[in-house]
Design an enzyme around this catalytic site. Sequence first.
Site, PDB file in Angstrom:
ATOM      1  CG  HIS A  71      -1.848  -1.399   1.562  1.00 21.88           C
ATOM      2  ND1 HIS A  71      -2.582  -1.893   0.440  1.00 21.88           N
ATOM      3  CD2 HIS A  71      -1.486  -1.974   2.489  1.00 21.88           C
ATOM      4  CE1 HIS A  71      -2.683  -2.937   0.933  1.00 21.88           C
ATOM      5  NE2 HIS A  71      -2.272  -3.301   2.030  1.00 21.88           N
ATOM      6  CB  CYS A  72       2.051   3.473  -1.491  1.00 17.47           C
ATOM      7  SG  CYS A  72       1.835   3.291  -3.217  1.00 17.47           S
ATOM      8  CB  ALA A  73       2.792   2.061   3.761  1.00 13.13           C
TER       9      ALA A  73
END
Length: 113
Positions: A71-73
């Site tokens: 999740h782009c994290a």
Amino acid sequence: MQKIHDYEMELANYLYEKLCSVPNIRIYGPKPSENIHRAALCSFNVENIHPTDLATFLDQQHGVAIRSGHHCAQPLHRHLGVNASARASLYFYNTKEDVDEFIRSLSDTVSFK
């Protein structure tokens, strides 16, 4: 816009409470509340089930779509010590019945392992 926000927070709380009832689930992030500004979503993992497998089974067996991955994290996942997570997201067009169906589908998928 305030009515949409209020409804999303109501759904977010409902989702969080329902997810807490699923065995072996770990929810990431604080419980939604009026003090915390957050989106109507929950990131989570189920013990011994990879999030990508979970998302695939939910889609193929129940027609339920969730996200899986970083999740782009990536730094957060590294900090949490997990390689990925699942995420259920809601918006104003969702209903409590949608959440109930998701929880039924998730419980069925988890019990199948």
